[in-house]
Motif scaffolding. Structure first.
Motif, PDB file in Angstrom:
ATOM      1  N   THR A 109       0.798  -1.227   0.000  1.00  0.00           N
ATOM      2  CA  THR A 109       0.000   0.000   0.000  1.00  0.00           C
ATOM      3  C   THR A 109       0.833   1.280   0.000  1.00  0.00           C
ATOM      4  OG1 THR A 109      -0.183  -0.086   2.412  1.00  0.00           O
ATOM      5  CG2 THR A 109      -1.954  -1.114   1.150  1.00  0.00           C
ATOM      6  N   THR A 110       2.102   1.187  -0.347  1.00  0.00           N
ATOM      7  CA  THR A 110       2.922   2.395  -0.417  1.00  0.00           C
ATOM      8  C   THR A 110       3.220   2.725  -1.871  1.00  0.00           C
ATOM      9  OG1 THR A 110       4.984   1.151  -0.197  1.00  0.00           O
ATOM     10  CG2 THR A 110       4.017   2.049   1.823  1.00  0.00           C
ATOM     11  N   VAL A 111       3.415   3.984  -2.133  1.00  0.00           N
ATOM     12  CA  VAL A 111       3.692   4.427  -3.500  1.00  0.00           C
ATOM     13  C   VAL A 111       4.752   5.530  -3.455  1.00  0.00           C
ATOM     14  CG1 VAL A 111       1.784   6.092  -3.487  1.00  0.00           C
ATOM     15  CG2 VAL A 111       2.655   5.231  -5.648  1.00  0.00           C
ATOM     16  N   ALA A 112       5.672   5.465  -4.396  1.00  0.00           N
ATOM     17  CA  ALA A 112       6.689   6.514  -4.526  1.00  0.00           C
ATOM     18  C   ALA A 112       6.200   7.529  -5.544  1.00  0.00           C
ATOM     19  CB  ALA A 112       8.013   5.911  -4.973  1.00  0.00           C
ATOM     20  N   ILE A 113       6.168   8.772  -5.145  1.00  0.00           N
ATOM     21  CA  ILE A 113       5.815   9.870  -6.031  1.00  0.00           C
ATOM     22  C   ILE A 113       7.036  10.780  -6.157  1.00  0.00           C
ATOM     23  CG2 ILE A 113       3.343   9.787  -5.545  1.00  0.00           C
ATOM     24  CD1 ILE A 113       3.746  12.057  -3.533  1.00  0.00           C
ATOM     25  N   PRO A 114       7.064  11.664  -7.117  1.00  0.00           N
ATOM     26  CA  PRO A 114       8.226  12.541  -7.258  1.00  0.00           C
ATOM     27  C   PRO A 114       8.488  13.351  -5.980  1.00  0.00           C
ATOM     28  CG  PRO A 114       6.838  12.673  -9.203  1.00  0.00           C
ATOM     29  CD  PRO A 114       6.079  11.878  -8.178  1.00  0.00           C
ATOM     30  N   PHE A 115       9.693  13.247  -5.486  1.00  0.00           N
ATOM     31  CA  PHE A 115      10.133  14.071  -4.354  1.00  0.00           C
ATOM     32  C   PHE A 115      11.647  14.203  -4.433  1.00  0.00           C
ATOM     33  CE2 PHE A 115      10.275   9.756  -2.810  1.00  0.00           C
ATOM     34  CZ  PHE A 115      11.394   9.680  -1.997  1.00  0.00           C
ATOM     35  N   TYR A 116      12.077  15.410  -4.630  1.00  0.00           N
ATOM     36  CA  TYR A 116      13.501  15.700  -4.690  1.00  0.00           C
ATOM     37  C   TYR A 116      13.695  17.190  -4.477  1.00  0.00           C
ATOM     38  CZ  TYR A 116      11.909  16.134  -9.561  1.00  0.00           C
ATOM     39  OH  TYR A 116      11.195  16.420 -10.695  1.00  0.00           O
ATOM     40  N   GLY A 117      14.887  17.565  -4.136  1.00  0.00           N
ATOM     41  CA  GLY A 117      15.183  18.935  -3.731  1.00  0.00           C
ATOM     42  C   GLY A 117      14.913  20.013  -4.757  1.00  0.00           C
ATOM     43  N   THR A 118      14.951  19.669  -6.033  1.00  0.00           N
ATOM     44  CA  THR A 118      14.750  20.686  -7.060  1.00  0.00           C
ATOM     45  C   THR A 118      13.344  20.670  -7.652  1.00  0.00           C
ATOM     46  OG1 THR A 118      15.637  19.193  -8.749  1.00  0.00           O
ATOM     47  CG2 THR A 118      17.199  20.714  -7.685  1.00  0.00           C
ATOM     48  N   LEU A 119      12.426  19.973  -7.021  1.00  0.00           N
ATOM     49  CA  LEU A 119      11.034  19.947  -7.482  1.00  0.00           C
ATOM     50  C   LEU A 119      10.439  21.336  -7.251  1.00  0.00           C
ATOM     51  CD1 LEU A 119       9.126  17.716  -8.604  1.00  0.00           C
ATOM     52  CD2 LEU A 119       8.253  17.466  -6.291  1.00  0.00           C
ATOM     53  N   ARG A 120      10.071  21.988  -8.343  1.00  0.00           N
ATOM     54  CA  ARG A 120       9.541  23.345  -8.247  1.00  0.00           C
ATOM     55  C   ARG A 120       8.169  23.342  -7.569  1.00  0.00           C
ATOM     56  NH1 ARG A 120      10.416  22.932 -13.760  1.00  0.00           N
ATOM     57  NH2 ARG A 120       8.177  23.255 -13.999  1.00  0.00           N
ATOM     58  N   LEU A 121       7.773  24.496  -7.072  1.00  0.00           N
ATOM     59  CA  LEU A 121       6.496  24.631  -6.384  1.00  0.00           C
ATOM     60  C   LEU A 121       5.331  24.228  -7.292  1.00  0.00           C
ATOM     61  CD1 LEU A 121       4.890  25.359  -3.889  1.00  0.00           C
ATOM     62  CD2 LEU A 121       4.929  27.746  -4.629  1.00  0.00           C
ATOM     63  N   ASP A 122       5.358  24.641  -8.548  1.00  0.00           N
ATOM     64  CA  ASP A 122       4.265  24.268  -9.456  1.00  0.00           C
ATOM     65  C   ASP A 122       4.222  22.754  -9.677  1.00  0.00           C
ATOM     66  OD1 ASP A 122       6.731  24.806 -11.026  1.00  0.00           O
ATOM     67  OD2 ASP A 122       5.471  24.302 -12.758  1.00  0.00           O
ATOM     68  N   GLN A 123       5.385  22.116  -9.707  1.00  0.00           N
ATOM     69  CA  GLN A 123       5.427  20.661  -9.844  1.00  0.00           C
ATOM     70  C   GLN A 123       4.894  19.985  -8.573  1.00  0.00           C
ATOM     71  OE1 GLN A 123       9.648  20.646 -10.725  1.00  0.00           O
ATOM     72  NE2 GLN A 123       9.224  19.831 -12.787  1.00  0.00           N
ATOM     73  N   GLN A 124       5.262  20.535  -7.428  1.00  0.00           N
ATOM     74  CA  GLN A 124       4.758  19.997  -6.159  1.00  0.00           C
ATOM     75  C   GLN A 124       3.236  20.076  -6.115  1.00  0.00           C
ATOM     76  OE1 GLN A 124       6.723  21.795  -2.726  1.00  0.00           O
ATOM     77  NE2 GLN A 124       8.558  22.077  -3.961  1.00  0.00           N
ATOM     78  N   GLU A 125       2.717  21.221  -6.532  1.00  0.00           N
ATOM     79  CA  GLU A 125       1.265  21.412  -6.526  1.00  0.00           C
ATOM     80  C   GLU A 125       0.577  20.447  -7.496  1.00  0.00           C
ATOM     81  OE1 GLU A 125       1.073  25.601  -7.304  1.00  0.00           O
ATOM     82  OE2 GLU A 125       1.291  26.119  -5.181  1.00  0.00           O
ATOM     83  N   ARG A 126       1.191  20.205  -8.637  1.00  0.00           N
ATOM     84  CA  ARG A 126       0.627  19.270  -9.612  1.00  0.00           C
ATOM     85  C   ARG A 126       0.600  17.847  -9.048  1.00  0.00           C
ATOM     86  NH1 ARG A 126       3.200  16.602 -13.967  1.00  0.00           N
ATOM     87  NH2 ARG A 126       1.665  15.839 -15.430  1.00  0.00           N
TER      88      ARG A 126
END
Length: 74
Positions: A43-60
């Protein structure tokens, strides 16, 4: 994960149940031995997470995850 992928968000299973990996299977470990670890792995899933993820990408990513969770069966 299908819903996330349909929205263009890469994802994959995140935490494998270590005792089910080939090395540990060769030592005799198998399914059902650690049911809590297996349930978490399922039941776990990896989603994009890294230091250079822009705010708009985080929101998406967050919006796609929110939608996927809304559509998921209870």
């Amino acid at each position: 994960m299908e819903c996330l992928r349909e929205q263009g968000v890469p994802c994959k299973p995140y935490l494998p149940a270590i005792h089910l990996q080939p090395f540990y299977r060769e030592l005799g470990h198998g399914p059902g031995e650690l049911p809590i670890a297996e349930a978490i792995a399922a039941t776990t899933v990896a989603i994009p997470f890294y230091g250079t993820l822009r705010l708009d990408q985080q929101e998406r990513v967050a919006g796609a995850l929110r939608q996927a969770l809304t559509l998921a069966p209870a």
